[in-house]
Design a protein around this motif. Sequence first.
Motif, PDB file in Angstrom:
ATOM      1  N   ARG A 298      72.048  90.229   9.335  1.00 47.74           N
ATOM      2  CA  ARG A 298      72.668  89.689   8.124  1.00 47.74           C
ATOM      3  C   ARG A 298      73.410  90.824   7.419  1.00 47.74           C
ATOM      4  O   ARG A 298      72.914  91.942   7.335  1.00 47.74           O
ATOM      5  N   ASP A 299      74.606  90.523   6.936  1.00 46.33           N
ATOM      6  CA  ASP A 299      75.384  91.471   6.149  1.00 46.33           C
ATOM      7  C   ASP A 299      75.469  90.977   4.714  1.00 46.33           C
ATOM      8  O   ASP A 299      75.820  89.811   4.469  1.00 46.33           O
ATOM      9  N   PHE A 300      75.147  91.849   3.772  1.00 43.15           N
ATOM     10  CA  PHE A 300      75.268  91.559   2.347  1.00 43.15           C
ATOM     11  C   PHE A 300      76.317  92.515   1.794  1.00 43.15           C
ATOM     12  O   PHE A 300      75.998  93.655   1.436  1.00 43.15           O
ATOM     13  N   GLY A 301      77.560  92.055   1.752  1.00 38.35           N
ATOM     14  CA  GLY A 301      78.644  92.966   1.433  1.00 38.35           C
ATOM     15  C   GLY A 301      78.700  94.058   2.487  1.00 38.35           C
ATOM     16  O   GLY A 301      78.826  93.778   3.672  1.00 38.35           O
ATOM     17  N   ARG A 302      78.555  95.312   2.062  1.00 35.55           N
ATOM     18  CA  ARG A 302      78.587  96.433   3.003  1.00 35.55           C
ATOM     19  C   ARG A 302      77.181  96.999   3.258  1.00 35.55           C
ATOM     20  O   ARG A 302      77.005  98.164   3.577  1.00 35.55           O
ATOM     21  N   VAL A 303      76.196  96.131   3.119  1.00 34.41           N
ATOM     22  CA  VAL A 303      74.823  96.462   3.497  1.00 34.41           C
ATOM     23  C   VAL A 303      74.460  95.628   4.723  1.00 34.41           C
ATOM     24  O   VAL A 303      74.536  94.394   4.684  1.00 34.41           O
ATOM     25  N   ARG A 304      74.100  96.286   5.795  1.00 32.86           N
ATOM     26  CA  ARG A 304      73.736  95.572   7.030  1.00 32.86           C
ATOM     27  C   ARG A 304      72.231  95.601   7.221  1.00 32.86           C
ATOM     28  O   ARG A 304      71.602  96.667   7.194  1.00 32.86           O
ATOM     29  N   VAL A 305      71.658  94.415   7.421  1.00 35.23           N
ATOM     30  CA  VAL A 305      70.236  94.275   7.736  1.00 35.23           C
ATOM     31  C   VAL A 305      70.123  93.778   9.172  1.00 35.23           C
ATOM     32  O   VAL A 305      70.654  92.714   9.509  1.00 35.23           O
ATOM     33  N   VAL A 306      69.454  94.547  10.008  1.00 28.63           N
ATOM     34  CA  VAL A 306      69.169  94.140  11.389  1.00 28.63           C
ATOM     35  C   VAL A 306      67.665  93.953  11.502  1.00 28.63           C
ATOM     36  O   VAL A 306      66.906  94.926  11.432  1.00 28.63           O
ATOM     37  N   MET A 307      67.234  92.712  11.615  1.00 25.41           N
ATOM     38  CA  MET A 307      65.799  92.401  11.693  1.00 25.41           C
ATOM     39  C   MET A 307      65.405  92.317  13.159  1.00 25.41           C
ATOM     40  O   MET A 307      65.968  91.512  13.925  1.00 25.41           O
ATOM     41  N   VAL A 308      64.442  93.143  13.541  1.00 25.44           N
ATOM     42  CA  VAL A 308      64.066  93.301  14.944  1.00 25.44           C
ATOM     43  C   VAL A 308      62.715  92.650  15.204  1.00 25.44           C
ATOM     44  O   VAL A 308      61.738  92.905  14.492  1.00 25.44           O
ATOM     45  N   ASP A 309      62.663  91.835  16.233  1.00 23.10           N
ATOM     46  CA  ASP A 309      61.405  91.246  16.697  1.00 23.10           C
ATOM     47  C   ASP A 309      60.650  92.304  17.491  1.00 23.10           C
ATOM     48  O   ASP A 309      61.038  92.647  18.608  1.00 23.10           O
ATOM     49  N   SER A 310      59.582  92.844  16.912  1.00 25.42           N
ATOM     50  CA  SER A 310      58.798  93.867  17.611  1.00 25.42           C
ATOM     51  C   SER A 310      57.471  93.308  18.117  1.00 25.42           C
ATOM     52  O   SER A 310      56.533  94.062  18.380  1.00 25.42           O
ATOM     53  N   ARG A 311      57.390  91.995  18.291  1.00 27.53           N
ATOM     54  CA  ARG A 311      56.177  91.349  18.806  1.00 27.53           C
ATOM     55  C   ARG A 311      56.434  90.545  20.075  1.00 27.53           C
ATOM     56  O   ARG A 311      55.862  90.813  21.122  1.00 27.53           O
ATOM     57  N   ALA A 312      57.292  89.525  19.971  1.00 27.85           N
ATOM     58  CA  ALA A 312      57.488  88.627  21.111  1.00 27.85           C
ATOM     59  C   ALA A 312      58.414  89.213  22.165  1.00 27.85           C
ATOM     60  O   ALA A 312      58.426  88.752  23.305  1.00 27.85           O
ATOM     61  N   ALA A 313      59.210  90.246  21.804  1.00 19.85           N
ATOM     62  CA  ALA A 313      60.210  90.790  22.728  1.00 19.85           C
ATOM     63  C   ALA A 313      59.677  91.939  23.578  1.00 19.85           C
ATOM     64  O   ALA A 313      60.450  92.662  24.200  1.00 19.85           O
TER      65      ALA A 313
END
Length: 542
Positions: A298-313
């Motif tokens: 998700r991008d909020f203006g010029r802030v990028r959030v990358v949410m990583v699945d560190s369980r199922a992957a």
Amino acid sequence: MAELRLGPLLRYTDGSCATVWVETDVPCTARVRCSDGAGGTASTFRVAGHHYALVTVTGLEPGTSPSYEVFLDDAPVWPLPDSRFPPSVIPSPGAGDAVRVTFGSCRWAAPPADGQDPVGPDALDTLAKRLAGRPDAQRPDVLLLLGDQVYADEVSEETRRRLAARRGLDKAPGSQVADYEEYCYLYYESWLDPAIRWLLSTVPSFMIFDDHDIVDDWNTSAAWLADMRATDWWQRRLLSGLMSYWVHQHLGNLSPAELADDPTWAAVRTAPDGTQALRAFAEQADADLSSVRFSYRRDFGRVRVVMVDSRAARVLDEDRRALLDPGEADWLREQVLGDEGAYDHLLIGTSLPWLLPHLVHDAESWDAALCAGERGDRWARFGEWLRRGADLEHWAAFPRSFADLAHLIGEAGSAPGAPASVCVLSGDVHHGYIARASWPSGGPGIPVLQLTCSPVHNSVPLTMRIGFRFGWSTPARLLGRLLARHGRCRRPPVRWRKQGGPWFGNQLMTLTLRGRSAHLRLERTGADETLRTVHETVLTTG
């Protein structure tokens, strides 16, 4: 007449559109109507006897925050009659506005017994009451919930009574939840609290699971998974957990465009009953982890959030053990490096901390080497026993994945269009701290920080508090080096030092990002059920 069972939850927002999630008691048409004329409608879909709708709201204008109402078959159901809370709004920040990101994890939602909360005031509940009571208070622009939104394996006494009345507790999984219906109990208990319900209706939220959303130590190792699959209850539990996560949490993480391209969403939404289509999705996820992606950006203006699945992957085979499967790792690299200069701040959300206290990191790396056979079969058996007993399953327990993330962050922070900061946001460990990374051979010239905030509402034993404090000390580092030497572990490609903490208690962190500046505040609940600032720091001045 249709009634609202759960919600509304304000989920995806991007300035021009938003999604609002609801559960209803019967099939119906849900409509959201905003005070400025924006709105949207959606028919409910059915899963396991429950009815849900995800309404896409269009016509929003940046820089506005219209209030909204929810109607079911044209009958008003939100705001609730005689509500003591302000109207729910859909905020759409304007270009150049500061972005406030509030985050935390591990919220055990059981209501206090006889008014006495055994783990102290709930930080989310306390935040909600502050925002409701002070209209001028600064609101988060987004709420990131980094795992353990529900506890499938640690239920309240009230839920335990419901389970006992439904099926008895003499057979496994006993007082843990067993199926989709029982997962719904957990979400009702968590999200029907009046203050939480209002907060989630008016602050956009994005979520990712951790182990307790399914079971403690979920996907710790191949041996652990084999033992679980040998039981007669695990398959139903896992499928129910993934299905309920998809409905209650995952759908709201996706943009309308992503939903339009999602075959599972199309199958569930258009079927008279989407249960089988969703179960097929969960079965596919269980059989082939590379076929399903729960991570998102998700991008909020010029802030990028990358949410990583560190369980199922995870890849669990010892000879190629990894926290992220190759496809997931390639996806993460593309999100971070794919469009150079597109963001001023990079936030990598992962339920599990990347940088841990040094002794804990070295112990996990040592244990991973033992389990891989570095010291022979006898040590490997001991390593597996220790891994399960001590929860040694963070990034450090997957040394190649730890190093890969270090190299990726180093590359992003050293690129010509590098952001002003990179922050790894995590929870899980039931305390908060700040650690700053550096690279022995140069590396990024920008702040790279591990920001860990947990729990929102839980506790940690005194022995673990002492252990976490000791884990940062000089004697602990020496002990950790001895363990690493015994395991013949490679030195990590990155160094780090603690810059704040550890802090214990129910807490939330808030990042305020404006241009290329970043400010961090940690707030903790007090006995008087207020949030108090215990740490503030400027991460970068831009």
